[in-house]
Design a protein around this motif. Sequence first.
Motif, PDB file in Angstrom:
ATOM      1  N   GLN A   7      -4.073   5.563  -0.613  1.00  0.00           N
ATOM      2  CA  GLN A   7      -3.190   5.587   0.605  1.00  0.00           C
ATOM      3  C   GLN A   7      -3.315   4.182   1.001  1.00  0.00           C
ATOM      4  O   GLN A   7      -2.538   3.594   1.391  1.00  0.00           O
ATOM      5  CB  GLN A   7      -3.294   6.559   1.434  1.00  0.00           C
ATOM      6  CG  GLN A   7      -3.120   7.943   0.963  1.00  0.00           C
ATOM      7  CD  GLN A   7      -3.327   8.879   1.966  1.00  0.00           C
ATOM      8  OE1 GLN A   7      -4.051   8.827   2.703  1.00  0.00           O
ATOM      9  NE2 GLN A   7      -2.958  10.399   1.281  1.00  0.00           N
ATOM     10  N   TRP A  14      -1.849   1.317  -1.318  1.00  0.00           N
ATOM     11  CA  TRP A  14      -0.687   1.274  -1.234  1.00  0.00           C
ATOM     12  C   TRP A  14       0.276   1.035   0.079  1.00  0.00           C
ATOM     13  O   TRP A  14       1.293   0.402  -0.016  1.00  0.00           O
ATOM     14  CB  TRP A  14      -0.005   2.410  -2.047  1.00  0.00           C
ATOM     15  CG  TRP A  14      -0.046   2.208  -3.337  1.00  0.00           C
ATOM     16  CD1 TRP A  14      -0.983   2.960  -4.153  1.00  0.00           C
ATOM     17  CD2 TRP A  14       0.655   1.442  -4.459  1.00  0.00           C
ATOM     18  NE1 TRP A  14      -0.843   2.726  -5.589  1.00  0.00           N
ATOM     19  CE2 TRP A  14       0.141   1.841  -5.612  1.00  0.00           C
ATOM     20  CE3 TRP A  14       1.630   0.442  -4.346  1.00  0.00           C
ATOM     21  CZ2 TRP A  14       0.582   1.072  -6.722  1.00  0.00           C
ATOM     22  CZ3 TRP A  14       2.035  -0.299  -5.263  1.00  0.00           C
ATOM     23  CH2 TRP A  14       1.472   0.055  -6.422  1.00  0.00           C
ATOM     24  N   ALA A  74      -0.182  -2.945  -0.387  1.00  0.00           N
ATOM     25  CA  ALA A  74       0.261  -3.492  -1.467  1.00  0.00           C
ATOM     26  C   ALA A  74       1.788  -3.356  -1.512  1.00  0.00           C
ATOM     27  O   ALA A  74       2.723  -4.448  -1.968  1.00  0.00           O
ATOM     28  CB  ALA A  74       0.003  -2.909  -2.957  1.00  0.00           C
ATOM     29  N   ALA A  75       2.356  -2.404  -1.329  1.00  0.00           N
ATOM     30  CA  ALA A  75       3.871  -2.061  -1.059  1.00  0.00           C
ATOM     31  C   ALA A  75       4.517  -3.105  -0.303  1.00  0.00           C
ATOM     32  O   ALA A  75       5.325  -3.949  -0.961  1.00  0.00           O
ATOM     33  CB  ALA A  75       4.221  -0.861  -0.851  1.00  0.00           C
ATOM     34  N   PRO A  76       4.321  -3.354   1.145  1.00  0.00           N
ATOM     35  CA  PRO A  76       4.949  -4.237   1.654  1.00  0.00           C
ATOM     36  C   PRO A  76       4.849  -5.682   1.331  1.00  0.00           C
ATOM     37  O   PRO A  76       5.897  -6.458   1.176  1.00  0.00           O
ATOM     38  CB  PRO A  76       4.363  -4.156   3.107  1.00  0.00           C
ATOM     39  CG  PRO A  76       3.805  -2.920   3.142  1.00  0.00           C
ATOM     40  CD  PRO A  76       3.373  -2.653   1.849  1.00  0.00           C
ATOM     41  N   ILE A  94       4.242  -6.676  -2.106  1.00  0.00           N
ATOM     42  CA  ILE A  94       5.042  -6.736  -3.268  1.00  0.00           C
ATOM     43  C   ILE A  94       6.544  -7.049  -2.746  1.00  0.00           C
ATOM     44  O   ILE A  94       7.434  -7.989  -3.454  1.00  0.00           O
ATOM     45  CB  ILE A  94       5.175  -5.321  -4.120  1.00  0.00           C
ATOM     46  CG1 ILE A  94       3.882  -5.409  -4.522  1.00  0.00           C
ATOM     47  CG2 ILE A  94       6.236  -5.467  -5.262  1.00  0.00           C
ATOM     48  CD1 ILE A  94       3.534  -4.009  -5.574  1.00  0.00           C
ATOM     49  N   LEU A  95       7.208  -6.227  -1.846  1.00  0.00           N
ATOM     50  CA  LEU A  95       8.603  -6.615  -1.393  1.00  0.00           C
ATOM     51  C   LEU A  95       8.495  -7.804  -0.778  1.00  0.00           C
ATOM     52  O   LEU A  95       9.584  -8.793  -0.800  1.00  0.00           O
ATOM     53  CB  LEU A  95       8.983  -5.655  -0.177  1.00  0.00           C
ATOM     54  CG  LEU A  95       8.833  -4.319  -0.872  1.00  0.00           C
ATOM     55  CD1 LEU A  95       9.138  -3.217   0.312  1.00  0.00           C
ATOM     56  CD2 LEU A  95      10.223  -3.962  -1.633  1.00  0.00           C
ATOM     57  N   ARG A 113       3.088  -4.833   6.835  1.00  0.00           N
ATOM     58  CA  ARG A 113       4.363  -4.630   7.448  1.00  0.00           C
ATOM     59  C   ARG A 113       4.906  -5.775   8.158  1.00  0.00           C
ATOM     60  O   ARG A 113       5.933  -6.343   8.226  1.00  0.00           O
ATOM     61  CB  ARG A 113       4.556  -3.558   8.033  1.00  0.00           C
ATOM     62  CG  ARG A 113       4.416  -2.221   7.062  1.00  0.00           C
ATOM     63  CD  ARG A 113       4.772  -0.860   7.659  1.00  0.00           C
ATOM     64  NE  ARG A 113       4.579   0.251   6.895  1.00  0.00           N
ATOM     65  CZ  ARG A 113       5.028   1.702   7.061  1.00  0.00           C
ATOM     66  NH1 ARG A 113       5.332   1.797   8.406  1.00  0.00           N
ATOM     67  NH2 ARG A 113       4.950   2.556   6.548  1.00  0.00           N
ATOM     68  N   GLY A 161       4.438  -8.549  -8.605  1.00  0.00           N
ATOM     69  CA  GLY A 161       3.702  -7.063  -8.548  1.00  0.00           C
ATOM     70  C   GLY A 161       2.368  -7.174  -8.104  1.00  0.00           C
ATOM     71  O   GLY A 161       1.692  -6.660  -7.364  1.00  0.00           O
ATOM     72  N   GLY A 195       0.605  -8.536  -4.816  1.00  0.00           N
ATOM     73  CA  GLY A 195       0.487  -7.593  -3.933  1.00  0.00           C
ATOM     74  C   GLY A 195      -0.594  -6.353  -3.846  1.00  0.00           C
ATOM     75  O   GLY A 195      -1.091  -6.425  -2.831  1.00  0.00           O
ATOM     76  N   LEU A 196      -1.226  -6.156  -4.966  1.00  0.00           N
ATOM     77  CA  LEU A 196      -2.289  -5.548  -5.171  1.00  0.00           C
ATOM     78  C   LEU A 196      -3.547  -6.268  -4.920  1.00  0.00           C
ATOM     79  O   LEU A 196      -4.533  -5.812  -4.180  1.00  0.00           O
ATOM     80  CB  LEU A 196      -2.608  -4.611  -6.850  1.00  0.00           C
ATOM     81  CG  LEU A 196      -1.396  -3.562  -6.850  1.00  0.00           C
ATOM     82  CD1 LEU A 196      -1.423  -3.361  -8.332  1.00  0.00           C
ATOM     83  CD2 LEU A 196      -1.962  -2.331  -6.264  1.00  0.00           C
ATOM     84  N   TRP A 201      -4.849   0.462 -10.425  1.00  0.00           N
ATOM     85  CA  TRP A 201      -3.406   0.508 -10.277  1.00  0.00           C
ATOM     86  C   TRP A 201      -3.124  -0.976 -11.049  1.00  0.00           C
ATOM     87  O   TRP A 201      -1.796  -1.360 -11.423  1.00  0.00           O
ATOM     88  CB  TRP A 201      -3.110   0.404  -8.835  1.00  0.00           C
ATOM     89  CG  TRP A 201      -2.987   1.928  -8.764  1.00  0.00           C
ATOM     90  CD1 TRP A 201      -3.575   2.387  -7.362  1.00  0.00           C
ATOM     91  CD2 TRP A 201      -2.015   2.810  -8.852  1.00  0.00           C
ATOM     92  NE1 TRP A 201      -3.347   3.693  -7.361  1.00  0.00           N
ATOM     93  CE2 TRP A 201      -2.313   3.871  -8.120  1.00  0.00           C
ATOM     94  CE3 TRP A 201      -1.158   2.905  -9.689  1.00  0.00           C
ATOM     95  CZ2 TRP A 201      -1.620   5.153  -8.231  1.00  0.00           C
ATOM     96  CZ3 TRP A 201      -0.335   4.049  -9.958  1.00  0.00           C
ATOM     97  CH2 TRP A 201      -0.586   5.203  -9.413  1.00  0.00           C
TER      98      TRP A 201
END
Length: 445
Positions: free
Chosen positions: A15, A18, A21-23, A25-26, A165, A289, A292-293, A323
């Motif tokens: 958790q 990600w 990493a998710a923000p 990557i965006l 974020r 991608g 981001g990780l 991942w």
Amino acid sequence: MTAFLEAWRHRPTHQQVWALAAPMILSNLTVPLVALVDSTVAGHLPQTQDLGAVTVGSAVYALPVWSLGFLRMGTTGFVAQAKGAGDASGLRTVQAQALLLAASLGLLVGGLMVPLLPWLVSQMHSTPLLSGRALDYLYLRLFGLPAALLNYALAGWFIGAQRARTTLALLLVTNIVNIALNLLFVPGFGWGVPGIALASVGGEWCGAVYGLWRALQMARRLDGTIDWRAMRAWQHWRPLLMVNRDIFLRTLGLEGVFFSLSLLGARLGDVTVAANALLLNGLMLTAFGLDGLANAVEALCGHAIGARDPHALRRALIVAGGWSLIGSIAYALFFSAAGKLFVNLQTNLPDVRDAAYRYLPWLAALPVVAVWSYLLDGLFIGATRAREMRDGMLVSVVFFAWLAWFARGLGNHGLWLAFLAFMAMRGMSLAWLGLRLRHRHAWIA
């Protein structure tokens, strides 16, 4: 193996990875969007030299911006470790140091660039009209350099503080304002190339103002204070400056390899260099991608080191590494199955397409080979081990140069072989240095 599986099954770490990493990557995906808008707006101007001027000007402007990218990476590790140690004063002090350094370098480098711009543009061997418009673009664009560097420092602080974020919001503000002003200044007011430059400057400064506002809000919630007395001493600045110096040298080595790839490819013909450029766009797509990780690794590993928690360090590295491996395999399968479609979307020139098809296997292999250098870069950045990153890059660059010379008889296949080996050597050299540090119990003092 038991320790590995135990770390991989730790759901809170998944958790955390990600959530960071998710923000990121965006955030990475917004970068090509702005370049696309700039090119599209310039491409609809009446003179062909307008698009060329923006292209040349952007390439020249990227030189100081990319070279000073250490302001982001060098900040992240110190912030992550201060957060892990619960050092609120350290968090605020590193923030002040990074922003002062970014503002100072922005003014200094911007001032030094002004007299160099005519010479730099002349190296592009453009027509007088295109060169003149490129200079008009650059003289305005440099007003945004301090803001661009402030955004680097702010992004580094937000990532290290695990505020991914906020980093995404910073980039969205910068890029949305840039796009909106592009549409207002160029089609709306008819300002042409200067309008594109002013739109970029406006976006960078709006992003910087937003970032400074958010950073001030976060700092006010911290209990500590900025140690201004310590900041007047060289010893307090030395660790940050040494890390930034080594990351700068590492970045120069990396840029040198990419420049050599373009230069050596150009010697093989126009079709070959064009095909290589299309395939390298695939590498950039992969980086969006996987980086981001790697950013998540920077923050979580730095936090674990600051907290002196070896178990959290291992979990963060294993989960993000797992991942990253899954992502790299997905990219490899995509380029294996849809590589021709990826090439066709970028060009309709038959010769360039046919040439790119021949080298698609190298692109398909690249994600699985390169992923380890991204991941381990994140570990070393979080640990502020920039000297080891510099040394690993130096070894890799020398290896690339030797192999490129040795395989020169293989043509472009030899060049791709050397580049793939370079990416592999980056990962292996960092892994070897990392194992040495582990054996010395040096990751966590």
